[in-house]
Motif scaffolding. Structure first.
Motif, PDB file in Angstrom:
ATOM      1  N   SER A 518       0.823  -1.206   0.000  1.00 45.85           N
ATOM      2  CA  SER A 518       0.000   0.000   0.000  1.00 45.85           C
ATOM      3  C   SER A 518       0.859   1.258   0.000  1.00 45.85           C
ATOM      4  CB  SER A 518      -0.929  -0.004   1.215  1.00 45.85           C
ATOM      5  OG  SER A 518      -1.835  -1.087   1.172  1.00 45.85           O
ATOM      6  N   LEU A 519       1.983   1.207   0.696  1.00 49.19           N
ATOM      7  CA  LEU A 519       2.904   2.341   0.687  1.00 49.19           C
ATOM      8  C   LEU A 519       3.425   2.600  -0.720  1.00 49.19           C
ATOM      9  CD1 LEU A 519       4.670   4.483   2.032  1.00 49.19           C
ATOM     10  CD2 LEU A 519       6.288   2.670   2.625  1.00 49.19           C
ATOM     11  N   LEU A 520       3.803   1.543  -1.422  1.00 48.91           N
ATOM     12  CA  LEU A 520       4.299   1.708  -2.792  1.00 48.91           C
ATOM     13  C   LEU A 520       3.197   2.217  -3.716  1.00 48.91           C
ATOM     14  CD1 LEU A 520       6.553  -1.476  -3.084  1.00 48.91           C
ATOM     15  CD2 LEU A 520       7.269   0.884  -2.659  1.00 48.91           C
ATOM     16  N   ASP A 521       1.967   1.778  -3.488  1.00 48.26           N
ATOM     17  CA  ASP A 521       0.835   2.317  -4.258  1.00 48.26           C
ATOM     18  C   ASP A 521       0.756   3.829  -4.111  1.00 48.26           C
ATOM     19  OD1 ASP A 521      -0.300   0.180  -5.568  1.00 48.26           O
ATOM     20  OD2 ASP A 521      -1.640  -0.349  -3.921  1.00 48.26           O
ATOM     21  N   SER A 522       0.994   4.313  -2.895  1.00 46.32           N
ATOM     22  CA  SER A 522       0.870   5.748  -2.651  1.00 46.32           C
ATOM     23  C   SER A 522       1.939   6.545  -3.392  1.00 46.32           C
ATOM     24  CB  SER A 522       0.934   6.041  -1.148  1.00 46.32           C
ATOM     25  OG  SER A 522       2.261   5.956  -0.649  1.00 46.32           O
ATOM     26  N   LEU A 523       3.060   5.911  -3.695  1.00 46.41           N
ATOM     27  CA  LEU A 523       4.113   6.626  -4.423  1.00 46.41           C
ATOM     28  C   LEU A 523       3.726   6.893  -5.871  1.00 46.41           C
ATOM     29  CD1 LEU A 523       7.417   4.924  -3.195  1.00 46.41           C
ATOM     30  CD2 LEU A 523       6.139   6.820  -2.190  1.00 46.41           C
ATOM     31  N   SER A 524       2.869   6.055  -6.422  1.00 45.11           N
ATOM     32  CA  SER A 524       2.525   6.214  -7.842  1.00 45.11           C
ATOM     33  C   SER A 524       1.824   7.536  -8.111  1.00 45.11           C
ATOM     34  CB  SER A 524       1.665   5.038  -8.316  1.00 45.11           C
ATOM     35  OG  SER A 524       0.418   5.021  -7.646  1.00 45.11           O
ATOM     36  N   VAL A 525       1.061   8.067  -7.140  1.00 45.67           N
ATOM     37  CA  VAL A 525       0.373   9.333  -7.369  1.00 45.67           C
ATOM     38  C   VAL A 525       1.292  10.521  -7.094  1.00 45.67           C
ATOM     39  CG1 VAL A 525      -1.871   8.328  -6.855  1.00 45.67           C
ATOM     40  CG2 VAL A 525      -0.607   9.473  -5.029  1.00 45.67           C
ATOM     41  N   ARG A 526       2.507  10.254  -6.607  1.00 44.70           N
ATOM     42  CA  ARG A 526       3.499  11.309  -6.433  1.00 44.70           C
ATOM     43  C   ARG A 526       4.403  11.444  -7.657  1.00 44.70           C
ATOM     44  NH1 ARG A 526       4.709  13.162  -1.158  1.00 44.70           N
ATOM     45  NH2 ARG A 526       3.362  12.261   0.450  1.00 44.70           N
ATOM     46  N   LEU A 527       4.387  10.458  -8.543  1.00 45.80           N
ATOM     47  CA  LEU A 527       5.267  10.503  -9.707  1.00 45.80           C
ATOM     48  C   LEU A 527       4.872  11.663 -10.611  1.00 45.80           C
ATOM     49  CD1 LEU A 527       7.599   8.800 -11.115  1.00 45.80           C
ATOM     50  CD2 LEU A 527       5.778   8.015 -12.630  1.00 45.80           C
ATOM     51  N   ASN A 528       5.797  12.570 -10.847  1.00 45.62           N
ATOM     52  CA  ASN A 528       5.551  13.728 -11.703  1.00 45.62           C
ATOM     53  C   ASN A 528       5.751  13.308 -13.148  1.00 45.62           C
ATOM     54  OD1 ASN A 528       6.065  16.162 -13.277  1.00 45.62           O
ATOM     55  ND2 ASN A 528       6.104  17.240 -11.321  1.00 45.62           N
ATOM     56  N   GLY A 529       4.637  13.199 -13.877  1.00 42.50           N
ATOM     57  CA  GLY A 529       4.699  12.698 -15.248  1.00 42.50           C
ATOM     58  C   GLY A 529       5.582  13.541 -16.144  1.00 42.50           C
ATOM     59  N   GLU A 530       5.534  14.865 -15.999  1.00 48.29           N
ATOM     60  CA  GLU A 530       6.354  15.735 -16.839  1.00 48.29           C
ATOM     61  C   GLU A 530       7.832  15.526 -16.549  1.00 48.29           C
ATOM     62  OE1 GLU A 530       5.163  19.746 -16.428  1.00 48.29           O
ATOM     63  OE2 GLU A 530       3.114  19.417 -17.124  1.00 48.29           O
ATOM     64  N   SER A 531       8.186  15.415 -15.273  1.00 47.37           N
ATOM     65  CA  SER A 531       9.591  15.223 -14.913  1.00 47.37           C
ATOM     66  C   SER A 531      10.080  13.838 -15.299  1.00 47.37           C
ATOM     67  CB  SER A 531       9.784  15.434 -13.403  1.00 47.37           C
ATOM     68  OG  SER A 531       9.459  16.751 -13.023  1.00 47.37           O
ATOM     69  N   ALA A 532       9.201  12.846 -15.170  1.00 46.13           N
ATOM     70  CA  ALA A 532       9.604  11.486 -15.520  1.00 46.13           C
ATOM     71  C   ALA A 532       9.868  11.356 -17.015  1.00 46.13           C
ATOM     72  CB  ALA A 532       8.535  10.498 -15.075  1.00 46.13           C
ATOM     73  N   GLY A 533       9.037  12.017 -17.825  1.00 48.51           N
ATOM     74  CA  GLY A 533       9.248  12.025 -19.270  1.00 48.51           C
ATOM     75  C   GLY A 533       9.433  10.627 -19.824  1.00 48.51           C
ATOM     76  N   ASP A 534      10.616  10.382 -20.435  1.00 46.45           N
ATOM     77  CA  ASP A 534      10.887   9.068 -21.032  1.00 46.45           C
ATOM     78  C   ASP A 534      11.772   8.222 -20.129  1.00 46.45           C
ATOM     79  OD1 ASP A 534      13.236  10.441 -21.237  1.00 46.45           O
ATOM     80  OD2 ASP A 534      13.454  10.221 -23.414  1.00 46.45           O
ATOM     81  N   LEU A 535      11.789   8.547 -18.819  1.00 46.87           N
ATOM     82  CA  LEU A 535      12.602   7.781 -17.874  1.00 46.87           C
ATOM     83  C   LEU A 535      12.219   6.309 -17.901  1.00 46.87           C
ATOM     84  CD1 LEU A 535      14.631   7.744 -15.454  1.00 46.87           C
ATOM     85  CD2 LEU A 535      12.664   8.153 -13.958  1.00 46.87           C
ATOM     86  N   ASP A 536      13.228   5.444 -17.985  1.00 49.55           N
ATOM     87  CA  ASP A 536      13.031   3.993 -17.912  1.00 49.55           C
ATOM     88  C   ASP A 536      13.881   3.506 -16.750  1.00 49.55           C
ATOM     89  OD1 ASP A 536      13.074   1.161 -18.343  1.00 49.55           O
ATOM     90  OD2 ASP A 536      12.368   1.546 -20.371  1.00 49.55           O
ATOM     91  N   LEU A 537      13.237   3.038 -15.698  1.00 51.40           N
ATOM     92  CA  LEU A 537      13.948   2.754 -14.452  1.00 51.40           C
ATOM     93  C   LEU A 537      13.473   1.444 -13.851  1.00 51.40           C
ATOM     94  CD1 LEU A 537      14.697   5.271 -11.607  1.00 51.40           C
ATOM     95  CD2 LEU A 537      13.407   3.201 -11.046  1.00 51.40           C
ATOM     96  N   ASP A 538      14.438   0.673 -13.345  1.00 53.53           N
ATOM     97  CA  ASP A 538      14.135  -0.572 -12.635  1.00 53.53           C
ATOM     98  C   ASP A 538      14.849  -0.551 -11.295  1.00 53.53           C
ATOM     99  OD1 ASP A 538      12.736  -2.513 -14.695  1.00 53.53           O
ATOM    100  OD2 ASP A 538      14.343  -1.499 -15.788  1.00 53.53           O
ATOM    101  N   LEU A 539      14.153  -0.967 -10.254  1.00 45.53           N
ATOM    102  CA  LEU A 539      14.696  -0.924  -8.901  1.00 45.53           C
ATOM    103  C   LEU A 539      14.030  -2.004  -8.062  1.00 45.53           C
ATOM    104  CD1 LEU A 539      16.202   0.536  -6.494  1.00 45.53           C
ATOM    105  CD2 LEU A 539      14.144   1.957  -6.276  1.00 45.53           C
ATOM    106  N   THR A 540      14.823  -2.704  -7.280  1.00 43.79           N
ATOM    107  CA  THR A 540      14.271  -3.642  -6.304  1.00 43.79           C
ATOM    108  C   THR A 540      14.415  -3.046  -4.909  1.00 43.79           C
ATOM    109  OG1 THR A 540      14.697  -5.634  -7.595  1.00 43.79           O
ATOM    110  CG2 THR A 540      14.532  -5.913  -5.217  1.00 43.79           C
ATOM    111  N   ILE A 541      13.331  -3.060  -4.158  1.00 48.70           N
ATOM    112  CA  ILE A 541      13.358  -2.627  -2.760  1.00 48.70           C
ATOM    113  C   ILE A 541      13.094  -3.836  -1.879  1.00 48.70           C
ATOM    114  CG2 ILE A 541      12.180  -1.276  -0.994  1.00 48.70           C
ATOM    115  CD1 ILE A 541      11.750   0.920  -2.960  1.00 48.70           C
TER     116      ILE A 541
END
Length: 619
Positions: A518-541
């Motif tokens: 649920s915490l990770l779900d909450s991060l998705s609405v913080r992602l700034n679409g304009e700033s992310a642009g064409d960012l392609d990122l993979d991360l394991t937490i």
């Protein structure tokens, strides 16, 4: 703003309130008798340092309404000021007046079953201490959340320690509780919290020209809030549990007053809990602080179902707000009228919609029938027929009324500029607003002046006059939330909240106890679409304490997560991740040298931090 900036009630407002007084039902004092019945004890002024106090409301001891308060709301405010520990029936007790909501204690074989532990920990703890003082020093044996609104779960750490929760304290809630609590209070939490400052008058003076009551209760407490997930979910009507030796029969009521909610019955005590599905006023089908529109038809149906399931046996009915009802016949009349209150608004809104009226037109003409309007517990001290009718329209037909001119209008600032130009400029708009003010037509004055405020928020005359208009509308409002919206708007027009170079973030208390997913779900609405642009990122937490391993993926300016590993990894705790997102920790101190440090840094760089104090009455 100082208190000297505020205005007294105008002659038009005084006349409107006198006319309103003539429409109120007769008052035989029965509600005051019910609200005081079973009183055991309280603490002076319900004063709980740092969280709650009724001391500022001493002005409500006067039975005569102030000329700046609707007489119906004044009466409701006096009722909501009655506080303390009350016996509902032997074995069932409530503490009322320590928060906007009510906490109920049921005596089990070994301890207390706590129903709805208020909004914050300090009032909940004080209520439990009062219960123990007068009913015995017993442990909390279980907690029940009736539904997914914060004033019914946020104070759990006041009645249960983290150690007791970790040891397996039963926490019972309707199915879907956590999803809906996260959706409402976390995903949309910043916007909703800001609007709640308007709805509950959090920044207003507590006096006859300011906040007097919320209708649903006096106001919202200001202590420590937590979201602790339930351990037991109730998924079907008729489900039975024996909790600390007490049998409970449940009725699930999804999409009524809350998306996840339940009523329940205690056969041993012949006591029916109606959660927040029945209160001593008209509730909100849509809450002005913002939330999903509620299903008025289902809401009515659930009340009728409860009447059929439990009404013949119940000798007392209590709820999550206000005071109980006693006696089978009294309970039946109350349930039938509450049932028909929501069904009437539902059915008549759709009838008028099918005649071609849109939402504002329906809201303007819809009135309760005499048999419903004659009861105090159907009046609009919280919800109103006006905005509830609009909510029913929205649920079925959406925000668009079918008129193509309304399909893609300009946003408020651009609309304001064009209206001001069309009306002949700022002085012409001010003149029209002053004319409306002189005629007592505050609705029109505020509507036309709003365009000038948005076109030119630095226009001091416009802001001052708009504040005066909203203030009079607040004084005339029977609904506590309407009053507080108007008066808070007036206050912020007179004394704007200063801008800040950095976001002033809401407290992250409800994030702390969320499951990792649920915490990770909450991060998705913080992602700034304009700033992310064409960012392609993979991360394991990898969360510490065995709380899960998740792979995060950013692509197409969207953040996804799934169970499992498969990308550069960072190991950290949930609290550390929250601190990083909120800016309270440094990445180098948390993840230095770990394979996923750089990826986590890139992710954090495109996550927004929300400012709680965004503008509402100004751009």
């Amino acid at each position: 703003m100082t208190s000297l900036d505020r205005k007294d009630a105008s002659p038009a407002t005084r006349a409107a309130l006198e006319a309103a007084r003539m429409t109120l039902p007769p008052d035989d004092g029965e509600d005051f008798r019910l609200a005081r019945r079973g009183f055991i004890a309280s603490i002076p002024d319900a004063d709980i340092p740092g969280a709650w106090s009724l001391k500022p409301y001493a002005f409500l001891e006067d039975k005569t309404p102030a000329p700046t308060v609707h007489p119906g709301l004044w009466r409701q405010a006096r009722l909501n000021g009655i506080h303390g520990l009350f016996e509902v029936t032997p074995g069932v007790y409530q503490v009322r007046g320590f928060d906007i909501s009510t906490v109920t204690f049921v005596e089990g074989e070994t301890g207390y079953i706590v129903i709805d532990p208020l909004t914050s920990a300090q009032p909940a703890r004080t209520a439990l201490e009062l219960m123990r003082t007068h009913r015995g020093e017993r442990p909390v044996s279980a907690v029940i959340y009736t539904h997914s609104h914060v004033d019914h779960y946020g104070g759990i750490l006041g009645v249960a320690s983290p150690e007791e929760i970790e040891a397996g304290l039963p926490i019972i809630a309707p199915e879907g509780f956590l999803k809906e609590a996260v959706s409402e209070n976390v995903l949309a939490g910043n916007a909703m919290s800001r609007r709640a400052t308007y709805m509950y008058g959090a920044l207003l003076w507590k006096d006859p020209q300011g906040h007097v009551d919320s209708g649903l209760g006096k106001g919202v407490s200001g202590g420590k809030v937590a979201l602790v997930p339930p351990t037991v979910s109730i998924s079907r009507t008729g489900e039975r549990l024996v909790v600390d030796g007490v049998e409970i029969v449940f009725q699930v009521t999804p999409d009524a007053e809350a998306p996840a909610e339940m009523n329940f019955y205690f056969p041993k005590f012949r006591a029916l809990c109606m959660a927040e599905n029945c209160t001593c006023h008209l509730h909100n089908i849509y809450t002005p602080r913002g939330a999903q529109v509620r299903d008025a038809k289902s809401w009515s149906g659930y009340i009728d179902e409860a009447r059929g399931l439990f009404g013949r046996e119940a000798e007392v009915m209590f709820a999550s707000h206000h005071w109980p009802r006693w006696g089978g016949s009294e309970i039946d009349v109350f349930l039938r009228k509450q049932r028909d209150l929501y069904k009437f608004i539902h059915d008549q809104t759709l009838r008028l919609a099918n005649h071609g009226l849109n939402a504002p037109e329906i809201a303007e003409v819809l009135r309760l029938p005499p048999t419903l309007a004659s009861e105090w517990y159907t009046r609009g001290f919280y919800g109103t027929v006006s905005h509830n009718a609009k909510a029913v329209y929205q649920r079925y037909l959406g925000w668009f009324d079918g008129n193509p001119a309304h399909l893609n209008p300009h946003p408020p600032v651009e609309t304001g500029k064009r209206y001001v130009r069309a009306l002949g400029g700022p002085e012409a708009v001010l003149a029209e607003a002053r004319r409306a003010q002189a005629e007592g037509d505050y609705r029109w004055g505020a509507q036309v002046l709003n365009h000038l405020v948005f076109a030119d928020p630095d226009n001091a005359q416009a802001r001052a006059l708009q504040a005066d208009l909203l203030e009079q509308m607040g004084y005339q409002s029977e609904s506590g939330p309407w009053r507080d919206f108007y008066l808070t708007g007036a206050q912020e027009l007179r004394t704007p909240i200063p801008a800040s170079p950095t976001p002033r973030q809401a407290a992250p208390g409800q994030l702390r106890n969320l499951p990792a997913e649920s915490l990770l779900d909450s991060l998705s609405v913080r992602l700034n679409g304009e700033s992310a642009g064409d960012l392609d990122l993979d991360l394991t937490i990898r969360f510490s304490g065995g709380e899960g391993v998740f792979t995060l993926k950013v692509e197409n300016a969207v953040l996804h997560h799934r169970d499992g590993e498969g990308a550069p990894e960072v190991a950290l705790s949930r609290d550390q991740l929250i601190d990083l997102v909120m800016g309270a920790a440094d990445l180098r101190d948390v993840a230095s040298g770990q394979p996923g440090e750089a990826a986590l840094g890139r992710l954090l760089s495109v996550l927004d931090r929300f400012d709680l104090w965004f503008g509402i009455v100004t751009p």
